[in-house]
Enzyme design. Structure first.
Site, mmCIF file in Angstrom:
data_model
loop_
_atom_site.group_PDB
_atom_site.id
_atom_site.type_symbol
_atom_site.label_atom_id
_atom_site.label_comp_id
_atom_site.label_asym_id
_atom_site.label_seq_id
_atom_site.Cartn_x
_atom_site.Cartn_y
_atom_site.Cartn_z
ATOM 1 N N ASP A 291 -24.315 -16.055 -27.909
ATOM 2 C CA ASP A 291 -23.109 -16.500 -28.628
ATOM 3 C C ASP A 291 -21.709 -16.470 -28.516
ATOM 4 O OD1 ASP A 291 -23.333 -13.621 -28.705
ATOM 5 O OD2 ASP A 291 -23.178 -13.338 -30.886
ATOM 6 N N ASP A 293 -18.284 -14.932 -29.233
ATOM 7 C CA ASP A 293 -17.422 -13.422 -29.938
ATOM 8 C C ASP A 293 -15.937 -13.687 -29.498
ATOM 9 O OD1 ASP A 293 -19.725 -11.455 -30.263
ATOM 10 O OD2 ASP A 293 -20.093 -12.061 -28.186
ATOM 11 N N ASP A 381 -19.480 -15.278 -33.484
ATOM 12 C CA ASP A 381 -18.890 -13.946 -33.939
ATOM 13 C C ASP A 381 -17.451 -14.197 -34.313
ATOM 14 O OD1 ASP A 381 -21.145 -13.309 -34.310
ATOM 15 O OD2 ASP A 381 -21.408 -12.215 -32.754
HETATM 16 N N1 CTP Z 1 -21.578 -5.691 -31.631
HETATM 17 C C1 CTP Z 1 -20.913 -4.416 -32.288
HETATM 18 N N2 CTP Z 1 -21.053 -4.628 -33.487
HETATM 19 C C2 CTP Z 1 -21.799 -5.998 -34.389
HETATM 20 C C3 CTP Z 1 -22.983 -6.478 -33.348
HETATM 21 C C4 CTP Z 1 -22.168 -6.642 -32.194
HETATM 22 O O1 CTP Z 1 -20.479 -3.607 -32.366
HETATM 23 N N3 CTP Z 1 -22.417 -6.076 -36.070
HETATM 24 C C5 CTP Z 1 -20.963 -5.367 -30.602
HETATM 25 C C6 CTP Z 1 -22.210 -5.629 -29.166
HETATM 26 O O2 CTP Z 1 -22.866 -3.786 -29.036
HETATM 27 C C7 CTP Z 1 -22.286 -5.822 -28.255
HETATM 28 C C8 CTP Z 1 -20.932 -6.582 -28.229
HETATM 29 O O3 CTP Z 1 -20.732 -6.612 -29.866
HETATM 30 O O4 CTP Z 1 -21.243 -4.721 -27.268
HETATM 31 C C9 CTP Z 1 -21.401 -8.071 -28.356
HETATM 32 O O5 CTP Z 1 -22.541 -8.667 -29.133
HETATM 33 P P1 CTP Z 1 -23.328 -9.569 -28.263
HETATM 34 O O6 CTP Z 1 -23.001 -10.758 -28.900
HETATM 35 O O7 CTP Z 1 -25.446 -8.892 -28.959
HETATM 36 O O8 CTP Z 1 -23.715 -9.073 -26.740
HETATM 37 P P2 CTP Z 1 -23.166 -9.917 -25.623
HETATM 38 O O9 CTP Z 1 -23.601 -8.922 -24.619
HETATM 39 O O10 CTP Z 1 -22.185 -10.959 -25.874
HETATM 40 O O11 CTP Z 1 -24.547 -11.096 -25.119
HETATM 41 P P3 CTP Z 1 -24.680 -12.325 -24.894
HETATM 42 O O12 CTP Z 1 -23.900 -13.037 -24.036
HETATM 43 O O13 CTP Z 1 -26.220 -12.522 -24.847
HETATM 44 O O14 CTP Z 1 -23.922 -11.979 -26.678
HETATM 45 MN MN MN Z 2 -22.428 -10.995 -31.006
HETATM 46 MN MN MN Z 3 -22.145 -12.119 -26.887
#
Ligand code: CTP
Ligand code: MN
Ligand code: MN
Length: 457
Positions: A291, A293, A381
């Protein structure tokens, strides 16, 4: 040194009667290295479990070239020696130089131990599916330690001094070293329940609990679920199925940057003094993610939620907001109590699915063969913390998840402090510690600063 350089030097040395070994063992008398930091090489050698390391000469390539010129091994002089970072008089460093806390390790995206970490991640996931939290965490920690090493583990001796590797993980590593794969992992990968839960949880909105419920009802494929009349999908799952192909395909950095530009454009129409920052895996330097963020904030304290809502409205009007799961703020500074936070923080946020046009992405979209729609759906996100909480939110949302987990564990166990996405609390002084930047938080915790791209734990 590189493969071809090494082959060339090996041929040269062999032609002059030298014996060149490709595997490090106690038989070796001289170790030659090129373009290597002494301290890194020494750290690796100490981890290799050699008995005769103190007797070996660890040398720079200059010794090798001198020897080739002479046609015999020349006497080792000080200028040839590859210096260790530690002065010679200091006592031997402890073997466990690697910290058991991910927040004290530097972990880039370059993983030299994929063969082990991928195996551990399969096992961790399998434990997660059967709610065995202890073993799950143990496999995650082991994988995380191995990811941080700047060298590949080639014998179990090298792993002896590493933290977080228990008996079971070592048995698995031994299997992988000997046979190229682990029988436990093969068993999991061919297990029907694992395969099915893996498939079901790959749908947006489907967690292990729902996946398991469907599995126990005998459903095995995505089609089974869609064709089962008694299953009522919720809004998230419906959209998850609708955009399944797009959402399960990795998002590229170019796509993430394009989305950043689009959201930034929407922000710009509302206010001039707001900040949009790319966080998550992309901030850690990953090239692909599941995703994208973003953190959105404004110096006008208290206006961040209204800003987020206005941005979402703009995106909706542009017709590019395919889905929005909005969570209003539940953050109340007067009630700030730390340790609240478990899986979710209290900031206003949207879990979104956005429509991204190929024409807006440098180099085009990530897409399947034969897909000529010219657009794709992407999970986004978007979180909006108040400015005075920004540093904590940024640290939390940059991750990685394992890095965050260990940061909290380290703070609690080593510093009697509590840290989460909102604040840092010192239990000894009984007070909150303010932070404007991530660096401030590291300083409060007595930690060396770890750059975002070194947090891929
Ligand atoms: N996070 C958070 N609260 C949430 C969702 C996520 O604090 N409700 C934090 C997670 O702990 C993570 C960061 O946001 O450290 C990013 O989450 P995620 O997008 O799930 O993982 P990525 O590390 O970005 O991996 P990817 O590249 O696959 O998206
Ligand atoms: Mn995320
Ligand atoms: Mn992510």
């Amino acid at each position: 040194m590189g493969q071809s350089r090494r082959s060339f030097l090996t041929r040269l040395a062999t032609s002059k009667g030298f014996r060149v070994l490709h595997v490090l063992s106690d038989e070796v008398t001289h170790i030659v290295s090129e373009d290597n930091q002494g301290s890194g090489l020494w750290a690796w050698l100490r981890g290799c479990g050699l008995k005769l390391l103190p007797k070996m000469h660890v040398l720079d390539i200059s010794w090798f070239t001198d020897s080739m010129r002479e046609g015999r091994p020349v006497a080792v002089e000080a200028k040839h020696r590859l210096q260790d970072a530690l002065p010679e008089s200091s006592p031997a460093p402890p073997m466990a130089a690697v910290s058991p806390y991910a927040c004290q390790r530097r972990t880039t995206t370059e993983n030299h131990n994929k063969i082990f970490t991928e195996a551990f991640e399969v096992l961790a996931e399998s434990c997660e599916f059967s709610e065995r939290e202890g073993p799950c965490l143990a496999f995650r920690r082991a994988a995380s330690v191995l990811k941080s090493l700047p060298w590949a583990v080639q014998c179990l001796g090298a792993a002896r001094s590493l933290p977080c590797l228990g008996e079971q993980t070592k048995v698995i590593m031994e299997e992988i070293l000997q046979h190229g794969h682990s029988f436990d992992v093969e068993k999991v990968l061919s297990d029907e329940r694992y395969q099915t839960l893996k498939l079901f949880t790959s749908v947006f909105g489907v967690g292990p609990k729902t996946g398991d419920k469907w599995y126990r009802r005998g459903l095995r494929s995505l089609r089974d679920i869609l064709e089962e009349p008694s299953i009522q999908l919720n809004r998230m799952q419906k959209v998850g199925f609708l955009h399944y192909g797009d959402i399960s395909r990795a998002v590229s950095r170019a796509e993430a940057l394009a989305l950043g530009g689009i959201i930034d454009g929407a922000v710009g129409r509302i206010t001039r003094d707001a900040v949009l920052v790319l966080t998550g895996g992309f901030r850690r330097g990953k090239e692909f993610g599941h995703d994208v963020d973003f953190l959105l904030t404004t110096p006008q304290q208290g206006k961040e939620e209204a800003l987020l809502l206005a941005v979402l409205d703009t995106l909706r009007q542009q017709g590019i907001l395919l889905y929005c799961d909005y969570h209003p703020s539940t953050f109340d500074i007067s009630k700030l109590r730390i340790g609240w936070y478990d899986a979710m923080d209290h900031y206003p946020k949207g879990f979104l699915i956005m429509r991204l046009e190929g024409s807006q992405v440098e180099g085009g979209l990530q897409r399947d063969k034969g897909d000529d729609r010219g657009w794709r759906a992407v999970r986004v996100d978007l979180v909006s913390p108040p400015m005075d909480r920004y540093a904590f939110a940024l640290l939390g949302w940059t991750g990685s998840r394992q890095f965050d987990r260990d940061l909290r564990r380290y703070a609690r166990r080593e510093r009697r402090m509590l840290v989460d996405n909102h604040a840092l609390y010192d239990k000894t002084k009984k007070e909150f510690l303010a932070a404007e930047t991530e660096k401030d938080i590291f300083v409060h915790l007595g930690l060396e600063y770890i750059e975002p791209w070194q947090r891929n734990a």
